[in-house]
Every structure is written in C-alpha cells, then in structure tokens.
Design an enzyme around this catalytic site. Sequence first.
Site, PDB file in Angstrom:
ATOM      1  N   GLU A 119     -23.473  -4.298  -8.194  1.00 24.58           N
ATOM      2  CA  GLU A 119     -23.911  -4.008  -6.832  1.00 24.58           C
ATOM      3  C   GLU A 119     -22.759  -3.378  -6.060  1.00 24.58           C
ATOM      4  OE1 GLU A 119     -27.019  -5.049  -6.591  1.00 24.58           O
ATOM      5  OE2 GLU A 119     -27.515  -5.199  -4.459  1.00 24.58           O
ATOM      6  N   ASP A 135       0.842  -1.204   0.000  1.00 20.70           N
ATOM      7  CA  ASP A 135       0.000   0.000   0.000  1.00 20.70           C
ATOM      8  C   ASP A 135       0.873   1.249   0.000  1.00 20.70           C
ATOM      9  OD1 ASP A 135      -2.029  -1.725   0.116  1.00 20.70           O
ATOM     10  OD2 ASP A 135      -2.741  -1.172   2.141  1.00 20.70           O
ATOM     11  N   LYS A 185     -29.589 -17.295 -13.758  1.00 14.88           N
ATOM     12  CA  LYS A 185     -29.858 -16.616 -15.021  1.00 14.88           C
ATOM     13  C   LYS A 185     -29.582 -17.578 -16.165  1.00 14.88           C
ATOM     14  CE  LYS A 185     -27.989 -12.384 -13.012  1.00 14.88           C
ATOM     15  NZ  LYS A 185     -26.865 -11.450 -12.993  1.00 14.88           N
ATOM     16  N   TYR A 241       2.255   1.941  -3.388  1.00 17.08           N
ATOM     17  CA  TYR A 241       1.172   2.430  -4.241  1.00 17.08           C
ATOM     18  C   TYR A 241       0.917   3.914  -3.934  1.00 17.08           C
ATOM     19  CZ  TYR A 241      -3.468   2.699  -6.410  1.00 17.08           C
ATOM     20  OH  TYR A 241      -4.543   3.059  -7.190  1.00 17.08           O
ATOM     21  N   ASP A 242       0.839   4.238  -2.636  1.00 14.82           N
ATOM     22  CA  ASP A 242       0.602   5.634  -2.238  1.00 14.82           C
ATOM     23  C   ASP A 242       1.698   6.536  -2.763  1.00 14.82           C
ATOM     24  OD1 ASP A 242      -1.633   4.906  -0.974  1.00 14.82           O
ATOM     25  OD2 ASP A 242      -0.801   4.952   1.067  1.00 14.82           O
ATOM     26  N   CYS A 258     -24.679   2.151  37.053  1.00 16.04           N
ATOM     27  CA  CYS A 258     -23.875   1.321  36.169  1.00 16.04           C
ATOM     28  C   CYS A 258     -23.683  -0.045  36.831  1.00 16.04           C
ATOM     29  CB  CYS A 258     -22.517   1.984  35.930  1.00 16.04           C
ATOM     30  SG  CYS A 258     -21.353   0.900  35.105  1.00 16.04           S
ATOM     31  N   CYS A 292     -23.125   5.430  31.661  1.00 16.59           N
ATOM     32  CA  CYS A 292     -22.405   5.570  32.921  1.00 16.59           C
ATOM     33  C   CYS A 292     -21.496   6.790  32.764  1.00 16.59           C
ATOM     34  CB  CYS A 292     -21.565   4.313  33.154  1.00 16.59           C
ATOM     35  SG  CYS A 292     -20.340   4.512  34.447  1.00 16.59           S
ATOM     36  N   GLU A 326     -25.404 -17.198  -9.299  1.00 17.52           N
ATOM     37  CA  GLU A 326     -24.624 -16.099  -8.698  1.00 17.52           C
ATOM     38  C   GLU A 326     -25.136 -15.835  -7.286  1.00 17.52           C
ATOM     39  OE1 GLU A 326     -24.973 -12.582 -11.119  1.00 17.52           O
ATOM     40  OE2 GLU A 326     -24.389 -13.635 -12.956  1.00 17.52           O
ATOM     41  N   LYS A 385     -26.681 -13.517  -4.554  1.00 15.34           N
ATOM     42  CA  LYS A 385     -27.451 -12.262  -4.608  1.00 15.34           C
ATOM     43  C   LYS A 385     -26.855 -11.325  -3.563  1.00 15.34           C
ATOM     44  CE  LYS A 385     -32.064 -10.407  -5.131  1.00 15.34           C
ATOM     45  NZ  LYS A 385     -32.185  -9.439  -4.061  1.00 15.34           N
ATOM     46  N   TYR A 433     -22.552  -7.537 -12.684  1.00 15.44           N
ATOM     47  CA  TYR A 433     -23.198  -8.805 -13.001  1.00 15.44           C
ATOM     48  C   TYR A 433     -24.168  -8.776 -14.186  1.00 15.44           C
ATOM     49  CZ  TYR A 433     -26.368  -6.540  -9.654  1.00 15.44           C
ATOM     50  OH  TYR A 433     -27.138  -5.643  -8.983  1.00 15.44           O
ATOM     51  N   SER A 460     -36.306  -5.846 -11.916  1.00 13.97           N
ATOM     52  CA  SER A 460     -35.948  -6.573 -10.695  1.00 13.97           C
ATOM     53  C   SER A 460     -36.126  -8.072 -10.956  1.00 13.97           C
ATOM     54  CB  SER A 460     -36.748  -6.074  -9.507  1.00 13.97           C
ATOM     55  OG  SER A 460     -38.089  -6.277  -9.739  1.00 13.97           O
ATOM     56  N   ASP A 465     -26.192  -8.275  -1.207  1.00 13.65           N
ATOM     57  CA  ASP A 465     -27.114  -7.399  -0.478  1.00 13.65           C
ATOM     58  C   ASP A 465     -26.527  -5.999  -0.397  1.00 13.65           C
ATOM     59  OD1 ASP A 465     -29.271  -6.584   0.904  1.00 13.65           O
ATOM     60  OD2 ASP A 465     -28.740  -7.572   2.799  1.00 13.65           O
ATOM     61  N   CYS A 499     -19.669  -0.454  37.821  1.00 16.02           N
ATOM     62  CA  CYS A 499     -18.984   0.313  38.871  1.00 16.02           C
ATOM     63  C   CYS A 499     -19.935   0.922  39.901  1.00 16.02           C
ATOM     64  CB  CYS A 499     -18.126   1.419  38.245  1.00 16.02           C
ATOM     65  SG  CYS A 499     -19.113   2.727  37.512  1.00 16.02           S
ATOM     66  N   LYS A 518     -34.386 -17.236  -2.623  1.00 19.44           N
ATOM     67  CA  LYS A 518     -34.275 -16.616  -1.291  1.00 19.44           C
ATOM     68  C   LYS A 518     -33.704 -17.604  -0.281  1.00 19.44           C
ATOM     69  CE  LYS A 518     -35.654 -12.514  -1.758  1.00 19.44           C
ATOM     70  NZ  LYS A 518     -35.007 -11.349  -1.234  1.00 19.44           N
ATOM     71  N   ARG A 535     -30.406   2.573  -9.305  1.00 20.94           N
ATOM     72  CA  ARG A 535     -31.461   1.914 -10.074  1.00 20.94           C
ATOM     73  C   ARG A 535     -32.713   2.793 -10.120  1.00 20.94           C
ATOM     74  NH1 ARG A 535     -35.450  -1.702  -8.321  1.00 20.94           N
ATOM     75  NH2 ARG A 535     -36.335  -2.828 -10.084  1.00 20.94           N
ATOM     76  N   CYS A 586     -14.678   3.908  35.058  1.00 20.87           N
ATOM     77  CA  CYS A 586     -15.409   2.640  35.118  1.00 20.87           C
ATOM     78  C   CYS A 586     -14.631   1.606  34.308  1.00 20.87           C
ATOM     79  CB  CYS A 586     -16.802   2.841  34.538  1.00 20.87           C
ATOM     80  SG  CYS A 586     -17.726   1.331  34.305  1.00 20.87           S
TER      81      CYS A 586
HETATM   82  S1  IVH Z   1     -29.327  -9.295 -11.988  1.00 20.62           S
HETATM   83  C1  IVH Z   1     -32.780  -8.469 -14.596  1.00 20.62           C
HETATM   84  N1  IVH Z   1     -27.599 -10.304 -10.316  1.00 20.62           N
HETATM   85  O1  IVH Z   1     -31.086  -7.728  -6.886  1.00 20.62           O
HETATM   86  C2  IVH Z   1     -31.747  -8.866 -13.636  1.00 20.62           C
HETATM   87  N2  IVH Z   1     -29.106  -8.676  -9.493  1.00 20.62           N
HETATM   88  O2  IVH Z   1     -34.136  -7.890  -7.358  1.00 20.62           O
HETATM   89  C3  IVH Z   1     -31.309  -7.733 -12.864  1.00 20.62           C
HETATM   90  N3  IVH Z   1     -28.789  -8.129  -7.118  1.00 20.62           N
HETATM   91  O3  IVH Z   1     -31.809  -4.668  -8.346  1.00 20.62           O
HETATM   92  C4  IVH Z   1     -30.429  -7.976 -11.772  1.00 20.62           C
HETATM   93  N4  IVH Z   1     -27.105  -9.505  -6.765  1.00 20.62           N
HETATM   94  O4  IVH Z   1     -29.592  -4.796  -7.134  1.00 20.62           O
HETATM   95  C5  IVH Z   1     -28.608  -9.437 -10.466  1.00 20.62           C
HETATM   96  N5  IVH Z   1     -26.007 -11.284  -8.950  1.00 20.62           N
HETATM   97  C6  IVH Z   1     -27.003 -10.425  -9.114  1.00 20.62           C
HETATM   98  C7  IVH Z   1     -27.481  -9.633  -8.059  1.00 20.62           C
HETATM   99  C8  IVH Z   1     -28.545  -8.778  -8.276  1.00 20.62           C
HETATM  100  C9  IVH Z   1     -27.921  -8.582  -6.221  1.00 20.62           C
HETATM  101  C10 IVH Z   1     -29.831  -7.125  -6.842  1.00 20.62           C
HETATM  102  C11 IVH Z   1     -29.880  -5.997  -7.834  1.00 20.62           C
HETATM  103  C12 IVH Z   1     -31.280  -5.952  -8.342  1.00 20.62           C
HETATM  104  C13 IVH Z   1     -32.022  -6.817  -7.395  1.00 20.62           C
HETATM  105  C14 IVH Z   1     -33.098  -7.528  -8.171  1.00 20.62           C
END
Ligand code: IVH
Length: 669
Positions: free
Chosen positions: A175, A32, A291, A35-36, A409, A427, A113, A115, A227, A81, A117, A412, A315, A136, A432
Amino acid sequence: MTNPKLEIQSIRKQIEDHNYRYYILNDPIISDGEYDSLFRTLESLEQKYPDFVSIDSPTQRVGNKPLNSFGTLAHRIPMLSLANAMNQDELKAFYNRIMKQLDNKSIFTFVGEPKLDGIGVEVVYENGQFIHGSTRGDGYTGEDISLNLKTIGAIPLILRNHKLPPPKLLEVRGEVFISKSDFKQLNSIREKDEDPPFANPRNAAAGSLRQLDPKLTAKRPLSVYFYEAGMIDGHTFDSHLEFLTVLNKWGLPTNPYINECLDLDSLIQYHEKMESIRNEIPYEIDGTVFKIDHYPTRGILGTRSRSPRWAIAGKFQAQQATTVIHEIDVQVGRTGALTPVAKLEPVFVGGVTVTNATLHNQDEIDRKDVRIGDTVIIERAGDVIPKIVKVVSEKRNKDSYPFIIPKQCPVCGHEANRFGDDVVIRCTNLSCMAQLKGHIEHFVSKLALNIDGFGEKIVDQLVDKSIIKNIDDIFSLSVDIVANLDRMGEKSAKNLIEAIASSKQTTFARFIYALGIRNVGEHISKVLEKYFLGDLDLFQKTTQEELENIDEIGPIVAETIIQFWSDHDNISMVTHCMELGVSFEKIQLPEHQPLKDTTFVFTGSFDQFTRVEAKNMVQKLGGKATGSVSKKTNYVIAGPGAGSKREKAESLNIPILTEEEFLLLVKSF
Ligand code: IVH
C-alpha cells in the site's frame, strides 16, 4: 579511489545501505545533509562518466519525460479484495467458517495487520531488479505506474542480497500512502501555492501516483508498506510471517504493527487494540486485516471469485455521531478565507470529543441545507477536521434557521468577496489580523523577499504583541525590539535586522509575488515584471482591459489585481514599503535600442508569432508593448479579428501594420 567505475559502485552501495538503515531498520547513521552530499557526488561522477550510469542507480529514480498516458500491466495472479467483518459477530463467523472447513482437524494461526488506507500497488522484481509496478485496477489489469513508483525512496531499485538471494521473479504487493503529518504539510504548501487542498491523505496519495510527470510525483511524500505476494519463482515460503521477515531482509518495508494472532480471542484483542491506538498511528488505517499464516492452509481454504477465504478485513466503528448545531461561527484563515464552522453540542466520536465541524463554504451549507438548530450526522476521518455528513431532516426543529456568511470580515470588518468561480469568500484586507501572520510568512518566504531567520514563531509573537500591524512594519523593526522576543538573543536579532535591511534590494517580480495578491504566483509576477518593466506606478494604475491583454493573464487574475489596487490600505502599505527603502534591481534593457520610447499594441490573431514572442521582440529592441491604444501608441499591429483597437488607432491616425510589415520592421534593425 582512482577507478571511477569502482568508486561509482561503492557510492551506490553506500546509498543503498543508508536507505536500508533509514526505511527498514529505522536507524539512520548519517544526517540528511550527508546523504544529499553522497548523492550529489554520485550524480557528478555519473555525469563525468556517463557509460557507468545504470538504470538501477539511485540517481535514476526520477525520469525526465512526462508520459502522455499510462499503459496497462496485467497481474499474473489477480489482486483480490477482502471480505469485511463489520463487527465482532462477523469476525467470529469468519473464524468458525474456517474451523468448519478444516474439519476441526488442522491447527491454524493468523497474522493480524493494520488495514492501511492508501492505494494498493504491485511491484515486480526480476533477479532482484525493479522491473515495473502497477495499480490494482480491476484486479486483473492495472495501470503501469512504474516511473512514479521508482520515485518513492522506500521502494528499492535493487533488492538486497541478504544471505538468501532474491528470487528470479518476485511480485510483491503493498500500500502506498502519505502519513498524517506529511499530508498536513503538503496541504499547507498547496494552500500557499493556491492549489486546491486534498480532501484526505488517501486522495493525496492517489493523486500523486496518477501524475503523468514523475518529477511531480517525486515531490510528494509517499511511503509504502508491503504485505502480500503475487507470483514468486525461485523460492517458496511456508508462512506469511516468514515471507514478511524475508521481505525486510531484501530491503522491502513492512508494517511494524503486524502481529501473530493464535486464536479468536487474540483476533478480537488485536482489533480492539488497533482501534484504540488508531489516532496515535502516524498514518491512516481504516481497519485490521487477518490472514491465515500457513501458506498450505491458505491453499486448502482457497478463494471465492473476488476475495480469499483465508483472510478478512475487520472494519473499525464508523467515526460518525449525531449531534445538534447550536451556532455557526465564521473563522478567518491565513489566506483570508472565511470558513463557516458549526458549533456543536459536544459529542464523543472516534476517541475524542468533538465540538466543531467545518461547513467549508456557503455552497456546502446550501447544498446540504444546514440550519442553526438542526440535528446533524458528523464524521471524523483521522486527523481531518470533522465534517457534517447530512442533516437528520426528520428531527428538524421548527425554530432552526438558515445561515448566510456575512459580507464583512468578522475580524476586521473589512469587505469580504467571492472572486470568479471561487466558492470561498475572502477578506480582501491584507492587514487583517487573522491574515496578517500568513501574509508576513509569505512576504518573507524564499521566493518572495527571502528574509532568512524570520520564522513562524517570530511572526506569531510580533503579531500577537501588536508590534507588527501591517506588512510594512517589518521594515521599521529594530534590534532592541526583536531581541526582546522570546528565544531571541542579541546576535540573532542583529542577524534578522540585517537580513531585513538587505532584503529591501529586491526585484519587481519578487516584491509583487511577496504582496500575496490572490492568483498572482511566482510565474505571473515574472510576467508582470516583463510587461511593466519594473514600473510600480504603471502597474498600480493599470486597467482590467490592459491586464487581460497581457499574454497568460486572464480575467480572474486581472480582476484580483484591480481589486487589490482599488483598496487604499494596500496602496498605502506598498507606498510605505518604497518610502522605507524597498527598491528594485534595474531590468536589464538591451544596449541596442532602436525602438526606445516606441510603443506597440498587438490586436487580433497572428500566424507567425504569439503575443509573448511579439512582445519579446519589441522589448529586445528597447520598445514596449501595451494593451490599450492611446495617443502614446506608435504602432498598432492588427491581425484578423482586430476590432475596437483597430478603430481607435484609425481615429487617432496611428499607423496600423500587418503581421508581415511588423516582422519586416523588426528585422530591419
Ligand atoms: S491483503 C487477498 N493487507 O485493502 C488479500 N490488503 O480490500 C489482498 N489493504 O486492495 C490484500 N492494508 O489495497 C492486504 N495489510 C493489508 C492491507 C490491505 C490495506 C488494502 C489493499 C486491498 C484492499 C482489500
């Protein structure tokens, strides 16, 4: 190299290559620090030759000016979505639907893939150059967060030309997220700075992307994986896996857990595998995404209004469970916060056995009407401490009883209080045991006394072995004592003791900040230093009223300061520090001091200056501005709205000047 333009280009290329190795190959070849230093060389060359600065230089990632608001950007192709499969049956149904739609004729395979968060974003490149990026939003239009996205190191400003040159237009979706460990670190910094912590990594990422000042976003540890594609002009891909591979070559990071899934069984297996390793993955995922791999097949399947038919989100099982609260304990954190913790009948949830859940504070207990003996639903979100979602009221036991956090507390026995609107009870005893470690870490930290080598491990040992019982004990440490600690040699012990000794010559502001008085951060400490001019005695004897009269100090800060000084233990700790040799650098007073020993009080409102400006004018001439009128006051400057202070000045026969008269007086010197 003598040609600066070429040199600048060469360093930029080196930095881009190192970014590629770091973010894509996961195989950095420089430290690092190196790099800096490369980065700083580029910065100084560009400063010297500003004509060669270009918008895609790595030095241009952080913009200077904060925005007033975000603009909007339309997505050329809507950001859809995903439909959800809540269980295996729904995943099977998805698979069968596709099979039916394809008339059992085509062969189709999937890409599995995680998902992620985080926050979905779109980034647009034209001829390999970052153009802009957006959230989005409603799927059709998002917010223009280009400046913030540019601060993320993993998002290249220029795409690499790796055999296949980047196309004329590339819209790429992904993401943005914060890893679990970065999230923990971010929240602990926020706690130290007395900023409210983020509830989870997703909120932290969202909050970071929504900063109007890109400099603030740049400080947040944001990561990204791409993705999906938006519109692409200039290249066609046959399959998703091919697309992802090429993204990588262009320098865009993709998720390492992505896998090909050939049939229904492998979809199920992939989903189960990801769910079982969910807790080991360094960032939060809340499911899987499947997909169709082959792009033309995606085209045949088409989309519904909000989601494509060719993809689904699997899910994970809710990380919730039902259990019983046996007891409620109160834990004291490093900032003195008393946190109620429910002791639960052990329950297995999300891969671990949970025995505790946080109840946050009294308001939360009251709002959810949580009682000891209740049956409750608890929830685990990744690394976050489990929390209580709600009480199952139908199962309330007649013996269950309410809980109130004690006013003492539990560690203490010292008084514990709630300040202002704060929901947390704290506290107030600096010494303490439970808080001591946190206070020491803060006391020795960079912006405080800046004692080098006084790390967390040393603090822990010193407190655990009762060598340090109060903060001031730091100044009584000796080489012998320190050298006896684990992993401490004679040499490092000597260094530490020397660092402690030299830290005693400090400034008033640093020392006040070091005391860790709630709400008194680095800035307020400087405000106090300016006002009390380094006089600890005056500061200790101040009043709520006087403090509230200081610009930038409101009633809550004033109250916590008064509370701090009303505690004898705190006074004796500070006194002891001074006796052990803590001293402050002299506040530099101006040489020309026509107002030396002259005290002013400002009251009411003014048109031509603020209170701080007025105080600065007085101080520059050697005078003092205080908050309350007394016999020692020489002038009261009264603007419209002046009340009791004006009356008091009249009764004490102190000259009262208007705003204009004051300015004339100041200008006369
Ligand atoms: S593909 C049409 N791939 O999930 C497909 N989405 O409910 C569009 N997300 O808004 C999304 N991981 O923010 C895709 N590996 C992944 C994802 C992913 C998280 C989120 C994304 C999207 C939401 C869809």
